[in-house]
Write a protein that holds these residues in place. Structure first.
Motif: not given
Length: 166
Positions: A9-17, A32-42, A129-136
């Motif tokens: 899990r650590w490897s996956r999270l740091t790879a996505v990050a 960048a935001v889609d990598l965090v929110t889009g990929y992981l939300s799936g 969009q608010e989550l996207a702003t925090v992520v960005l």
């Protein structure tokens, strides 16, 4: 952070990050935001992984802020700017930016629970969009803090250095 106890899990999270940091570094904010929110939300863990990844970024930022504060001649200063480049008082910043600032400040002061609460609020109550702003914000600060730490020959986590070199 539980993911550090699970190497996969650590490897996956740091790879996505890392991918998201590389995209943010070259100005590809939407990617960048889609990598965090889009990929992981799936993923089956969805919001839990987004929460962990965002908290990971803020935790790493906190470590770099601490290194800069103790190892640099110039203190670290939190500032917020509007679209025109004018400084805005933190209390007048948009709610997601205030959330990001509160999260980082909680991490800097060692209050991981308060940091997690801020991200939880963004995940459960905020619009996408608010989550996207925090992520960005987390991504941008990580990129900028890593660059400043490298300039001052201060330590930057290996996974961040590797991500930003590519």
């Amino acid at each position: 952070m539980t993911s550090q106890h699970d190497p996969d899990r650590w490897s996956r999270l740091t790879a996505v990050a890392g991918e998201a940091l590389a995209a943010a570094k070259v100005g590809e904010d939407a990617v960048a935001v889609d990598l965090v929110t889009g990929y992981l939300s799936g993923s089956p863990e969805g919001n839990e992984e987004i929460r962990e990844l965002v908290l990971l970024l803020f935790s790493e930022c906190s470590g770099m802020v601490a290194a800069l504060g103790s190892g640099g001649a110039t203190p670290v200063k939190m500032q917020v700017f509007d679209e025109d480049g004018q400084e805005v008082p933190i209390d007048d910043a948009d709610p997601p930016v205030r959330t990001a600032i509160r999260t980082l400040l909680a991490e800097v002061h060692g209050d991981e629970e308060a940091a997690a609460e801020q991200i939880e609020i963004a995940l459960t109550n905020g619009a996408p969009q608010e989550l996207a702003t925090v992520v960005l914000q987390a991504l941008r600060w990580t990129v900028k803090l890593a660059a400043e730490c490298q300039t001052r020959d201060l330590e930057v986590p290996d996974w961040i250095t590797t991500s930003l070199e590519e």
